[in-house]
Design a protein around this motif. Structure first.
Motif, PDB file in Angstrom:
ATOM      1  N   THR A   9     -29.185   9.886  23.014  1.00 47.59           N
ATOM      2  CA  THR A   9     -30.619  10.163  22.888  1.00 47.59           C
ATOM      3  C   THR A   9     -30.914  11.572  22.379  1.00 47.59           C
ATOM      4  O   THR A   9     -32.036  11.844  21.962  1.00 47.59           O
ATOM      5  CB  THR A   9     -31.335   9.958  24.239  1.00 47.59           C
ATOM      6  OG1 THR A   9     -30.736  10.823  25.211  1.00 47.59           O
ATOM      7  CG2 THR A   9     -31.238   8.508  24.684  1.00 47.59           C
ATOM      8  N   ASN A  23     -40.696   5.845  13.336  1.00 45.88           N
ATOM      9  CA  ASN A  23     -41.486   7.068  13.259  1.00 45.88           C
ATOM     10  C   ASN A  23     -40.566   8.275  13.396  1.00 45.88           C
ATOM     11  O   ASN A  23     -39.561   8.224  14.104  1.00 45.88           O
ATOM     12  CB  ASN A  23     -42.550   7.109  14.368  1.00 45.88           C
ATOM     13  CG  ASN A  23     -43.583   8.193  14.138  1.00 45.88           C
ATOM     14  OD1 ASN A  23     -43.825   8.622  13.014  1.00 45.88           O
ATOM     15  ND2 ASN A  23     -44.208   8.644  15.220  1.00 45.88           N
ATOM     16  N   ARG A  31     -38.515  14.205  16.883  1.00 48.24           N
ATOM     17  CA  ARG A  31     -38.386  12.968  17.661  1.00 48.24           C
ATOM     18  C   ARG A  31     -38.268  11.832  16.645  1.00 48.24           C
ATOM     19  O   ARG A  31     -39.124  11.645  15.791  1.00 48.24           O
ATOM     20  CB  ARG A  31     -39.582  12.738  18.560  1.00 48.24           C
ATOM     21  CG  ARG A  31     -39.473  11.379  19.302  1.00 48.24           C
ATOM     22  CD  ARG A  31     -40.635  11.120  20.245  1.00 48.24           C
ATOM     23  NE  ARG A  31     -40.562  12.069  21.357  1.00 48.24           N
ATOM     24  CZ  ARG A  31     -41.586  12.823  21.772  1.00 48.24           C
ATOM     25  NH1 ARG A  31     -42.752  12.746  21.186  1.00 48.24           N
ATOM     26  NH2 ARG A  31     -41.417  13.651  22.781  1.00 48.24           N
ATOM     27  N   VAL A  45     -38.072   7.859  16.430  1.00 50.19           N
ATOM     28  CA  VAL A  45     -38.388   6.671  17.221  1.00 50.19           C
ATOM     29  C   VAL A  45     -37.796   5.460  16.509  1.00 50.19           C
ATOM     30  O   VAL A  45     -38.045   5.239  15.335  1.00 50.19           O
ATOM     31  CB  VAL A  45     -39.918   6.491  17.390  1.00 50.19           C
ATOM     32  CG1 VAL A  45     -40.225   5.270  18.241  1.00 50.19           C
ATOM     33  CG2 VAL A  45     -40.522   7.749  17.996  1.00 50.19           C
TER      34      VAL A  45
END
Length: 188
Positions: A3, A176, A186, A188
């Motif tokens: 992650t 995204n 970030r 996504v």
């Protein structure tokens, strides 16, 4: 899938897998490549696979030279076939402007030590007697050009990257990408 990583590459075609391989080669294994389907499922699988010294700038000529040196070795390094065929190349000129352009390209590439010449129709006919040489003024001739299987090359880059510790995640669409206030991203 991890992650938090140093690098996220979106897209598992030849460019994405090559980037992942080269980052891993430099020691950047905290990387993940995310592909929405399977590796090579975009435009890579039907690309021509031509690797040619027909470059008009020093930068492009250096990149091409690197590829011509790397691709024949990549198969042995990774165990994945790239189907390298070093067949050389002839690039025909029909106008004086095209002859001038090819002459310029030869000057750029010879400056990097690439063996090539401008040859006339008689020499072209000796190398490839099946050409229709009507209107041909000259050709750029190189012995080092070749072609590969683009899908196999992509898979070889991916295999090499995995061997060095990089991660590839398939069947995972990126929906995204947003910049965060702290300078991170970030995905996504």
């Amino acid at each position: 899938m991890r992650t938090h990583v140093q690098v996220v590459i979106v897209g598992g075609g030849i460019m994405g897998s090559s980037l992942l391989y080269h980052l891993a080669k430099e020691g950047w294994t905290d990387c993940v490549l995310v592909e929405k389907a399977e590796l090579t499922s975009g435009s890579t699988w039907h690309a021509a696979g031509l690797i040619a010294h027909l470059s008009s700038s020093m930068s492009l000529a250096k990149i091409t030279s690197y590829g011509i040196d790397l691709l024949p070795k990549l198969e042995a390094e990774t165990g994945q076939s790239v189907s390298w065929h070093g067949c050389g190349g002839l690039y025909l000129a029909f106008t004086d402007d095209e002859v001038d352009w090819l002459t310029y390209i030869v000057s750029v590439c010879r400056g990097l030590g690439h063996p090539m010449d401008i040859i006339g129709p008689d020499e072209i006919a000796k190398l490839f007697p099946f050409y229709d040489l009507d209107g041909v003024k000259a050709a750029h001739h190189t012995v080092d050009d070749g072609h590969v299987d683009p899908a196999g090359s992509c898979l070889a880059f991916a295999a090499g990257a995995r061997k060095m510790g990089a991660e590839i995640v398939q069947s995972n669409r990126v929906t995204n990408i947003e910049a965060l206030p702290g300078g991170e991203w970030r995905v996504v």
